[in-house]
Every structure is written in structure tokens, then in C-alpha cells.
Design a protein around this motif. Structure first.
Motif, PDB file in Angstrom:
ATOM      1  N   ALA A  26       0.834  -1.207   0.000  1.00 46.57           N
ATOM      2  CA  ALA A  26       0.000   0.000   0.000  1.00 46.57           C
ATOM      3  C   ALA A  26       0.867   1.254   0.000  1.00 46.57           C
ATOM      4  O   ALA A  26       0.611   2.210  -0.743  1.00 46.57           O
ATOM      5  N   ILE A  27       1.894   1.250   0.831  1.00 46.20           N
ATOM      6  CA  ILE A  27       2.786   2.403   0.919  1.00 46.20           C
ATOM      7  C   ILE A  27       3.477   2.641  -0.419  1.00 46.20           C
ATOM      8  O   ILE A  27       3.550   3.773  -0.912  1.00 46.20           O
ATOM      9  N   TYR A  28       3.982   1.583  -1.047  1.00 43.25           N
ATOM     10  CA  TYR A  28       4.642   1.732  -2.348  1.00 43.25           C
ATOM     11  C   TYR A  28       3.650   2.127  -3.439  1.00 43.25           C
ATOM     12  O   TYR A  28       4.038   2.726  -4.444  1.00 43.25           O
ATOM     13  N   GLY A  29       2.376   1.812  -3.226  1.00 49.83           N
ATOM     14  CA  GLY A  29       1.365   2.192  -4.205  1.00 49.83           C
ATOM     15  C   GLY A  29       1.025   3.671  -4.189  1.00 49.83           C
ATOM     16  O   GLY A  29       0.559   4.204  -5.198  1.00 49.83           O
TER      17      GLY A  29
ATOM     18  N   THR B  88      11.075   2.075   6.295  1.00 46.85           N
ATOM     19  CA  THR B  88      12.165   2.804   5.628  1.00 46.85           C
ATOM     20  C   THR B  88      11.652   3.698   4.506  1.00 46.85           C
ATOM     21  O   THR B  88      12.450   4.370   3.852  1.00 46.85           O
ATOM     22  N   VAL B  89      10.346   3.694   4.262  1.00 53.48           N
ATOM     23  CA  VAL B  89       9.769   4.646   3.308  1.00 53.48           C
ATOM     24  C   VAL B  89       9.474   5.920   4.094  1.00 53.48           C
ATOM     25  O   VAL B  89       8.518   5.988   4.866  1.00 53.48           O
ATOM     26  N   THR B  90      10.311   6.920   3.906  1.00 52.72           N
ATOM     27  CA  THR B  90      10.234   8.133   4.724  1.00 52.72           C
ATOM     28  C   THR B  90       9.638   9.319   3.977  1.00 52.72           C
ATOM     29  O   THR B  90       9.826  10.474   4.398  1.00 52.72           O
ATOM     30  N   ASP B  91       8.922   9.053   2.877  1.00 52.22           N
ATOM     31  CA  ASP B  91       8.220  10.142   2.196  1.00 52.22           C
ATOM     32  C   ASP B  91       7.310  10.852   3.204  1.00 52.22           C
ATOM     33  O   ASP B  91       6.739  10.224   4.112  1.00 52.22           O
ATOM     34  N   SER B  92       7.115  12.132   2.996  1.00 50.33           N
ATOM     35  CA  SER B  92       6.375  12.926   3.975  1.00 50.33           C
ATOM     36  C   SER B  92       4.905  12.536   4.081  1.00 50.33           C
ATOM     37  O   SER B  92       4.238  12.882   5.055  1.00 50.33           O
TER      38      SER B  92
ATOM     39  N   ASN C  75      19.800  -4.145   1.313  1.00 52.58           N
ATOM     40  CA  ASN C  75      20.384  -3.222   2.290  1.00 52.58           C
ATOM     41  C   ASN C  75      19.336  -2.515   3.147  1.00 52.58           C
ATOM     42  O   ASN C  75      19.589  -1.434   3.675  1.00 52.58           O
ATOM     43  N   LEU C  76      18.190  -3.141   3.310  1.00 48.80           N
ATOM     44  CA  LEU C  76      17.111  -2.506   4.069  1.00 48.80           C
ATOM     45  C   LEU C  76      17.505  -2.217   5.517  1.00 48.80           C
ATOM     46  O   LEU C  76      17.130  -1.187   6.081  1.00 48.80           O
ATOM     47  N   SER C  77      18.256  -3.141   6.106  1.00 52.05           N
ATOM     48  CA  SER C  77      18.579  -2.978   7.533  1.00 52.05           C
ATOM     49  C   SER C  77      19.427  -1.742   7.798  1.00 52.05           C
ATOM     50  O   SER C  77      19.449  -1.221   8.920  1.00 52.05           O
ATOM     51  N   ASP C  78      20.105  -1.242   6.779  1.00 55.04           N
ATOM     52  CA  ASP C  78      20.976  -0.065   6.955  1.00 55.04           C
ATOM     53  C   ASP C  78      20.230   1.254   6.730  1.00 55.04           C
ATOM     54  O   ASP C  78      20.778   2.325   6.988  1.00 55.04           O
ATOM     55  N   LYS C  79      19.006   1.170   6.266  1.00 55.23           N
ATOM     56  CA  LYS C  79      18.282   2.388   5.930  1.00 55.23           C
ATOM     57  C   LYS C  79      17.606   3.014   7.149  1.00 55.23           C
ATOM     58  O   LYS C  79      17.245   2.330   8.100  1.00 55.23           O
ATOM     59  N   GLU C  80      17.423   4.335   7.067  1.00 60.81           N
ATOM     60  CA  GLU C  80      16.728   5.068   8.115  1.00 60.81           C
ATOM     61  C   GLU C  80      15.276   4.603   8.202  1.00 60.81           C
ATOM     62  O   GLU C  80      14.607   4.387   7.189  1.00 60.81           O
TER      63      GLU C  80
END
Length: 465
Positions: free
Chosen positions: A146-149, A177-181, A436-441
Motif C-alpha cells: 500500500a505504501i509503495y502504491g 524505511t519509506v520516509t516520504d512525507s 540493504n534494508l537494515s541499513d536504511k533510516e
């Protein structure tokens, strides 16, 4: 095409009105007034269509308020992000046909529907010069899909609840890790059922729903189910071109009843006998298999398993099937669902014969899942995730000689690497998108499973015109 509520409390609405409504304003789930039937000649003509062309042919039977060219463009855009031109390829291993539904951006079957729904939302909001605040709960894969959609879409904010420490680490990271506003992740102290109950309760507060422009992206939204109907038709056409027997069985790992309900709709749409049996496969959270086998639809405690997206007791889409089971009677459906809310149980023993004409059911234990992953890899060199293994284990117990059997592969095994690697004794090569997901904010709020806390958070961060 007109749409109605399972509880009979709304005037008929169009497809686009149904999409924006999400949960019906009377608390029911939205369904088409009739299910279109596809004749044998039309079905045969679909044989050579691409997935996108087939999606248009199926969906346009249910959608008559979006112009043809615009609907085709929405469909095309929705599947452009998949990593294969086939969108939903079938692979053949032993006696089974594996329907790979995990080639979208989040590596799960939810992408097939949620890429489409996100684009539909954007299209309608631009047309109406409006905004939407999506509120949903996830047991694992719906949230990230949903978030990626809708990530980055100007007119949409999204609020997703997931059960704290009850989804896989990769599922969690794909969301947080999806940090879009416009993205807000909320981990609740509780189960998926707790989160889904909060979401339904908030949607039933009609004043709050209207003021905050709430929209639904869970499978309570009919557009989700419709998009999933397509891959059943696609699989049947593929089988028909490769097998002399045109009847096909499906094994569907499911906890929320949405994926197998899409198969039920496809079965009613297609020429008689195209889909023979729908095998409902559950893990240890077996409310749905108990319903099919014993007529017992009753809550029990949610048990954490290696297939967390199925760790559900109260299946959100079950009400849609119940409506058909009760002869499309909204009053009986309302009464049954009211009893379920009050008592946690619906006695369907009198309907067992009808249920068992529609479905076969089986459950898989944790030991079954691990053994299935290991054995299938040893025999065929094919690696599957735990959810798919639930379906394959159950399929192998019910397979009939001479009947093609499709197993829905609902997630990439890399999303559940620890479990899969322990079973096959081999290190997985992860897809680039999750390496590399574990390294992301990450960004996520941890909250109690409290309806008022969630409402206050949504109200504070909701998008308005």
C-alpha cells in the motif's frame, strides 16, 4: 455496474464511488449487484491476450464509469513496475503449477492489486480536486504494498498499522524505511486483529471519516478483490493452453479470505467447470479451515507463526462470502455479523454442505511448513516462502490425478530469509530491493492498540484541501 453493501444500508453506487467509500457507510462490505458471466467464446478469445489486456477485459466488466482509454492507461501504469513482462508468470514443478505473484515492487502478491488501487485513487482525486487520508492495518505484506502504491502522491497521506514485532524484519523494514512525507507507520502493541478492529471502528465513525477524508486500502476495498480476480483467469487460460483437461484446481494460502474470495468470484464468472475446486490453506490460525470443515467460524487466540501475514482470526473478507452463503440476504448477514461481534462465533453447521461445495480446506503446522520448503527444494530446486509452503503442503494432500493444480506463490522467499535458509540449509541470494534494508533510516510510531490514540494521530497528520 452498480454496487451494494452486504448489509443493505446504502443506495447502489458506481464503481468509482465504491472505491472511494471503501467500507460501506452501513458497516458492510461492498459487492457488485451482479457477477458478470463470461461465455465460452469470449473466454477462448482471451487466450492470446497479454496480462494487461486481460486485466482490462476482466475489470471493464465491473467498471463502466472510467473511459476505456483511461482505464487501459491506469492498468498499463500499474504493472509497469513489475520485474517481468508476464506480470504473473507460471512455473511448473513436478505435478504443480506455481503462480508467482511476487514480481512487483514489494515482492508480494498485494502489489498486483495495490499498484492499481493507488493509481485509481490518484486518478479520482485529481478528477475531483480532492484529497484522501488512507487508513489501513496490515498483517505483513499489505502495508508495504500500500505504501509503495501511494508514496509521494501529492493528494494522499497514508497511515498503516502493523502489529509490533509480529511481522518479519524485512516486512517491517519495507514499510518503515519509506520516509516520504505522506507516509505514516504505526506499530501497535497487539495483533493484526486488534489493528483491523480499530480501523473498522474508525471507518464506522461516519462524521470522522468524512471530516478526515478517509479512504480504505485494505481488502475491504472492492478494487483490491477485483484486481486479484484477474490472475485466476490468467492462470486458467495458461493451463487451458497446456493441458487437455480444462478444469483447474487452486490452492490458496489465506488468512484474511480476500485472495480466495477473488478465486470464488472468478469461478462464478468463468464458463462452468473452468475452476473446479478452491483449496483454502491455513496455518495454525485455522478459523477458516474450521469453518469449511466443521461449520465453526469462531475466534481463538492468534498464534505467531513463520507465515505472519496469515496470523489472523477475524477474516476481513469473510462477510462477502457469508452474504452469498445466506442467499444474498442483507438482514441475515447483518444479524450474523452482529452475533459474531458480540460472541466471537457464527454457527454455520447447517451450511456445511454448501460451503464444502465451494471450498476444500486444510491446515499446515509449523513442522509441515519447514518440511515442505526443504523437501520441495530437494526434489525440484525451487525455493518458496513460508506462506507459499502452506499452500503447497495442503495442495499435495488434496491433489487429484489428472486435474491441473495451481498453487499461489504469495511472496518472494527472500522476505523470510531466516526461516527459508534454516529449512534448505543454504544462504539465499536476496533481491536487490531488499539487500540493504537494515541499513536504511526508519520512521515509525509505537502506540497502544487504542482507537482514540489512533484517531488523534490521524487527525493531527491528516491531509486537507
Amino acid at each position: 455496474m452498480q454496487y451494494i453493501s452486504t448489509r443493505g444500508g446504502i443506495n447502489p453506487v458506481s464503481f468509482t464511488e465504491a472505491v472511494l467509500m471503501g467500507l460501506a457507510t452501513d458497516g458492510g462490505l461492498i459487492l457488485p449487484r451482479t457477477i458478470p458471466r463470461i461465455g465460452s467464446e469470449t473466454y477462448a478469445e482471451w487466450q492470446e491476450l497479454s496480462y494487461q489486456e486481460l486485466a482490462f477485459e476482466v475489470m471493464s466488466r465491473f467498471i463502466d464509469d472510467i473511459p476505456e482509454a483511461e482505464l487501459r492507461e491506469l492498468i498499463s501504469r500499474s504493472y509497469a513496475s513489475f520485474d517481468t513482462e508476464e506480470v504473473v508468470p507460471l512455473v511448473h514443478h513436478g505435478s504443480l503449477h506455481i503462480v508467482e505473484l511476487f514480481h512487483g515492487p514489494t515482492l508480494a502478491f498485494k502489489d498486483v492489486a495495490l499498484q492499481f488501487l493507488g493509481n485509481i485513487f490518484e486518478y479520482l482525486l485529481e478528477k475531483n480536486d480532492s484529497v484522501m487520508n488512507i487508513l489501513g492495518a496490515t498483517s505483513g505484506d499489505t502495508g508495504s504494498a500500500a505504501i509503495y502504491g501511494v508514496r509521494g502522491k501529492e493528494r494522499i497521506n497514508i497511515f498503516i498499522l502493523h502489529p509490533h514485532e509480529r511481522v518479519s524484519k524485512i516486512q517491517e523494514k519495507q514499510m518503515t524505511t519509506v520516509t516520504d512525507s505522506n507516509v505514516f507507520n504505526i506499530a501497535i502493541r497487539g495483533t493484526f486483529d486488534d489493528g483491523q478492529a480499530i480501523v473498522k471502528s474508525i471507518f464506522n465513525d461516519l462524521d470522522f471519516k468524512e471530516k478526515q477524508h478517509l479512504g480504505a486500502i485494505n481488502s475491504i476495498n472492492w478494487a483490491r478483490v477485483l484486481a486479484q480476480v484477474v490472475y485466476y483467469v490468467h492462470a486458467c487460460l495458461h493451463i487451458a493452453s497446456h493441458e487437455s483437461d480444462k478444469a483447474t484446481d487452486f490452492s490458496v494460502p489465506t488468512g484474511n479470505f480476500g485472495d480466495i474470495f477473488a478465486g470464488y468470484i472468478a469461478k462464478r464468472m468463468l464458463p462452468e467447470g473452468t475452476i473446479r475446486k478452491l483449496l483454502l490453506a491455513t496455518n495454525s490460525n485455522d478459523i477458516l479451515s474450521r469453518m469449511v470443515q466443521d461449520g465453526d467460524y469462531s475466534l481463538s487466540e492468534v498464534v505467531p507463526t513463520s507465515s505472519p501475514s496469515m496470523d489472523i482470526q477475524s477474516a476481513s473478507n469473510f462477510e462477502r462470502y457469508l452474504y452469498y452463503l445466506l442467499d444474498e440476504d442483507p438482514n441475515r448477514t447483518t444479524q450474523a455479523m452482529t452475533r459474531f461481534v458480540e460472541t466471537g462465533s457464527i454457527d454455520l453447521t447447517d451450511f456445511r454442505d454448501q460451503i464444502q461445495r465451494d471450498f476444500v480446506a486444510e491446515k499446515a503446522t509449523e513442522a509441515d511448513v519447514s518440511t515442505c520448503i526443504a523437501d520441495f527444494y530437494k526434489k525440484h530446486g525451487y525455493i518458496m516462502d513460508p506462506h507459499t509452503a502452506v499452500g503447497v503442503h495442503c495442495a499435495l494432500k488434496h491433489q487429484r490425478k489428472g486435474i491441473p493444480l495451481c498453487c499461489l506463490a504469495t511472496a518472494h522467499p527472500g522476505k523470510f530469509g531466516d526461516i527459508v535458509e534454516a529449512a534448505i540449509k543454504k544462504t539465499l541470494e536476496l533481491p536487490e530491493s531488499i539487500q540493504n534494508l537494515s541499513d536504511k533510516e526508519s520512521r515509525c510510531e509505537l502506540m497502544d492498540a487504542d482507537r482514540n490514540l489512533i484517531k488523534d494521530f490521524v487527525k493531527k497528520h491528516a491531509k486537507h484541501i
